[in-house]
Design a protein around this motif. Sequence first.
Motif, PDB file in Angstrom:
ATOM      1  N   UNK A  34       0.819  -1.234   0.208  1.00 55.05           N
ATOM      2  CA  UNK A  34      -0.007  -0.027   0.016  1.00 55.05           C
ATOM      3  C   UNK A  34       0.763   1.016   0.093  1.00 55.05           C
ATOM      4  N   UNK A  35       2.068   1.126   0.588  1.00 51.87           N
ATOM      5  CA  UNK A  35       2.724   2.489   0.609  1.00 51.87           C
ATOM      6  C   UNK A  35       3.234   2.568  -0.888  1.00 51.87           C
ATOM      7  N   UNK A  36       3.859   1.428  -1.744  1.00 53.01           N
ATOM      8  CA  UNK A  36       4.226   1.506  -3.046  1.00 53.01           C
ATOM      9  C   UNK A  36       2.831   2.035  -3.994  1.00 53.01           C
ATOM     10  N   UNK A  37       1.688   1.937  -3.552  1.00 52.66           N
ATOM     11  CA  UNK A  37       0.558   2.143  -4.412  1.00 52.66           C
ATOM     12  C   UNK A  37       0.246   3.737  -4.178  1.00 52.66           C
ATOM     13  N   UNK A  38       0.631   4.075  -2.974  1.00 54.01           N
ATOM     14  CA  UNK A  38       0.664   5.434  -2.480  1.00 54.01           C
ATOM     15  C   UNK A  38       1.870   6.300  -3.181  1.00 54.01           C
ATOM     16  N   UNK A  39       2.473   5.550  -3.752  1.00 48.18           N
ATOM     17  CA  UNK A  39       3.827   6.421  -4.140  1.00 48.18           C
ATOM     18  C   UNK A  39       4.703   6.559  -3.218  1.00 48.18           C
ATOM     19  N   UNK A  40       4.833   5.895  -2.250  1.00 47.28           N
ATOM     20  CA  UNK A  40       5.871   6.109  -1.236  1.00 47.28           C
ATOM     21  C   UNK A  40       6.951   5.134  -1.525  1.00 47.28           C
ATOM     22  N   UNK A  41       8.209   5.435  -1.119  1.00 45.52           N
ATOM     23  CA  UNK A  41       9.144   4.596  -1.388  1.00 45.52           C
ATOM     24  C   UNK A  41      10.007   3.795   0.032  1.00 45.52           C
ATOM     25  N   UNK A  42      10.176   2.415  -0.382  1.00 44.26           N
ATOM     26  CA  UNK A  42      10.799   1.895   0.691  1.00 44.26           C
ATOM     27  C   UNK A  42      12.018   1.349   0.518  1.00 44.26           C
ATOM     28  N   UNK A  43      13.136   1.313   1.357  1.00 45.58           N
ATOM     29  CA  UNK A  43      14.427   0.890   1.163  1.00 45.58           C
ATOM     30  C   UNK A  43      14.902  -0.315   1.982  1.00 45.58           C
ATOM     31  N   UNK A  44      15.987  -0.968   1.734  1.00 48.01           N
ATOM     32  CA  UNK A  44      16.297  -2.033   2.378  1.00 48.01           C
ATOM     33  C   UNK A  44      17.867  -1.829   2.776  1.00 48.01           C
ATOM     34  N   UNK A  45      18.216  -2.601   3.707  1.00 50.48           N
ATOM     35  CA  UNK A  45      19.785  -2.484   4.058  1.00 50.48           C
ATOM     36  C   UNK A  45      20.397  -3.563   4.854  1.00 50.48           C
ATOM     37  N   UNK A  46      21.440  -3.861   4.567  1.00 58.22           N
ATOM     38  CA  UNK A  46      22.105  -5.153   5.185  1.00 58.22           C
ATOM     39  C   UNK A  46      23.379  -4.358   6.250  1.00 58.22           C
ATOM     40  N   UNK A  47      23.209  -3.107   6.467  1.00 50.23           N
ATOM     41  CA  UNK A  47      24.325  -2.576   7.358  1.00 50.23           C
ATOM     42  C   UNK A  47      23.956  -2.745   8.557  1.00 50.23           C
ATOM     43  N   UNK A  48      22.556  -2.986   9.001  1.00 45.02           N
ATOM     44  CA  UNK A  48      22.417  -3.112  10.295  1.00 45.02           C
ATOM     45  C   UNK A  48      21.467  -4.277  10.446  1.00 45.02           C
ATOM     46  N   UNK A  49      20.983  -4.914  11.539  1.00 46.60           N
ATOM     47  CA  UNK A  49      20.299  -5.818  11.670  1.00 46.60           C
ATOM     48  C   UNK A  49      19.450  -6.119  12.962  1.00 46.60           C
ATOM     49  N   UNK A  50      18.445  -7.091  12.935  1.00 50.44           N
ATOM     50  CA  UNK A  50      17.975  -7.495  14.256  1.00 50.44           C
ATOM     51  C   UNK A  50      17.839  -8.824  14.226  1.00 50.44           C
ATOM     52  N   UNK A  51      18.206  -9.494  15.206  1.00 47.27           N
ATOM     53  CA  UNK A  51      18.539 -10.905  15.654  1.00 47.27           C
ATOM     54  C   UNK A  51      17.242 -11.620  16.042  1.00 47.27           C
ATOM     55  N   UNK A  52      16.784 -12.535  15.865  1.00 44.03           N
ATOM     56  CA  UNK A  52      15.628 -13.058  16.430  1.00 44.03           C
ATOM     57  C   UNK A  52      15.942 -14.848  16.458  1.00 44.03           C
ATOM     58  N   UNK A  53      15.062 -15.569  17.223  1.00 42.23           N
ATOM     59  CA  UNK A  53      15.357 -16.798  17.333  1.00 42.23           C
ATOM     60  C   UNK A  53      14.875 -17.482  16.248  1.00 42.23           C
ATOM     61  N   UNK A  54      15.425 -18.553  15.777  1.00 41.32           N
ATOM     62  CA  UNK A  54      14.924 -19.449  14.823  1.00 41.32           C
ATOM     63  C   UNK A  54      14.280 -20.567  15.290  1.00 41.32           C
ATOM     64  N   UNK A  55      13.377 -21.110  14.857  1.00 39.77           N
ATOM     65  CA  UNK A  55      12.596 -22.210  14.975  1.00 39.77           C
ATOM     66  C   UNK A  55      13.316 -23.583  15.006  1.00 39.77           C
ATOM     67  N   UNK A  56      13.683 -24.330  15.939  1.00 35.54           N
ATOM     68  CA  UNK A  56      14.353 -25.656  15.530  1.00 35.54           C
ATOM     69  C   UNK A  56      13.482 -26.756  15.511  1.00 35.54           C
ATOM     70  N   UNK A  57      12.210 -26.601  15.278  1.00 36.85           N
ATOM     71  CA  UNK A  57      11.365 -28.132  14.960  1.00 36.85           C
ATOM     72  C   UNK A  57      10.690 -27.486  13.865  1.00 36.85           C
ATOM     73  N   UNK A  58      10.157 -28.542  13.151  1.00 32.60           N
ATOM     74  CA  UNK A  58       9.702 -28.573  11.894  1.00 32.60           C
ATOM     75  C   UNK A  58       8.136 -28.185  12.045  1.00 32.60           C
ATOM     76  N   UNK A  59       7.499 -28.873  13.202  1.00 37.37           N
ATOM     77  CA  UNK A  59       6.281 -28.403  13.433  1.00 37.37           C
ATOM     78  C   UNK A  59       5.584 -27.179  13.414  1.00 37.37           C
TER      79      UNK A  59
END
Length: 472
Positions: free
Chosen positions: A269-294
């Motif tokens: 919806x931001x793109x449809x409104x003419x707003x621009x988003x960007x992505x960066x690998x220069x910083x990050x957030x860490x989260x826990x991965x899921x270790x079981x398939x279920x």
Amino acid sequence: MGESPSAVVTATMTLFLALAVVSVGYLLALVVPFVRGRPRPPGDASRFDWHILVPCLNEAAVIGETVTRMREAFPLAHLWIVDDASDDDTAAVVGRFQRDDPLLHLVSRRPPHARSGKGDALNAAYRALAARIPGSSPADRVVIGVFDADGIPAPDCLDVVASPHLLGDPSVDAVQIEVRMRDRDERRPLPGAGRFRNLLARTLVRMQDIEFRAAVPAIQAGRSFTGTVSLGGNGQFVTLDALRTLDDDPDRGGPWRNSLLDDYELALHLALAGRRAAFTRDTWVEQEALWDAGRLLVQRTRWSQGTMQCARHLPTAWRSRRLSTPAVAEISYSLLQPWLQLFVSAVCPVLLILAVGHVIDGAGLTGQGVRWWPIAGYVLLAVVQFGMWGPLYRAKCEPSQGLWRSVGWGFAYTAYVWCYSLATWRALARHLRGRGSWAKTRRNAEARTRRDAEAALPSPAPAAPLEDAKSR
């Protein structure tokens, strides 16, 4: 006369090989900007007013650590915890931190309006913080970030997001940062389990890290050129000014919609409104991965079904005059992904049988017209395009790891991606039955607690002998 069976097989295999070449070519187009990307200088976070939203549903197991880490990373930001009618002590834990922190806010949702989706929870926090912002504050300098309850941001996160090429650029309205799995190097994700189960668990964790740190950034690099960078549920930042352009319907309650893929829907919806988003690998957030398939299956089913729900926006994208042709093509490809996965997962086994049959055909056994290209096409489509992420991940993210280990990761990642089709079929079943409820994925700490509790239960008493039972 109809075509001969061999001609039909040849035509089918030719089409299959063409599909493989196109798919690999598309991935190569993504890989080049990903490999060539270099870090850029950070900016000055003090130029913006920051508000961090953390939606919570039964997060007592992690929310205390989350508040501590968030406050360490964002000492001057307002931190908004949304308690979505939790059954546990989430609100009580946050309340204890509130006593000494005037920048920590608790937004409590209660039935019957609670637990109606993550989008509604975020809108509740948006309304609460918008009411506190002075009318004189420039809306393009107020930034709202969204993090999961298990998120641990990098210390320089806000300075990087404020960089001149990100929110420091007036044309950029939103930023998504890289997501990493913080338990990627844990050798025993399941301390009480055996060696084999721990091998499977840590492989699954590594696959998620490859996905989020290699495959997803490469896709986002490609989207940077089409102007369709997507936002994630963890580590997204949007200016208040941009969110206000989406807050045009008082009945909806805020800028976030309530599909199962609310983060992608917001970016769309931001793109449809003419707003621009960007992505960066220069910083990050860490989260826990899921270790079981279920639990991973539950999570990915929700994502796949959310993409199916968002396909309803395709006609709007096709009619939009704000989107370029490449942008419309990329959005269409992204929203049709579940349906393509369903088609490929259903057709690929049949094509493999045809390819093998074509190779061992009677003419082939005599040495006349032996063609191995059908098998080559299958390998390109089913293995190479996914297996390459293991070595690429090593090159860009984990250079200290061995080359042959990264090759093994590539084969494991191929299996990981193909198993994703199970979630897509499950999502289709839910979608057709009209089941659109939001299913929260249990945290690792919750899963361990539940497993330990089940293990502590006494064994059921043995059944009484038949003759004793009759005598009672």
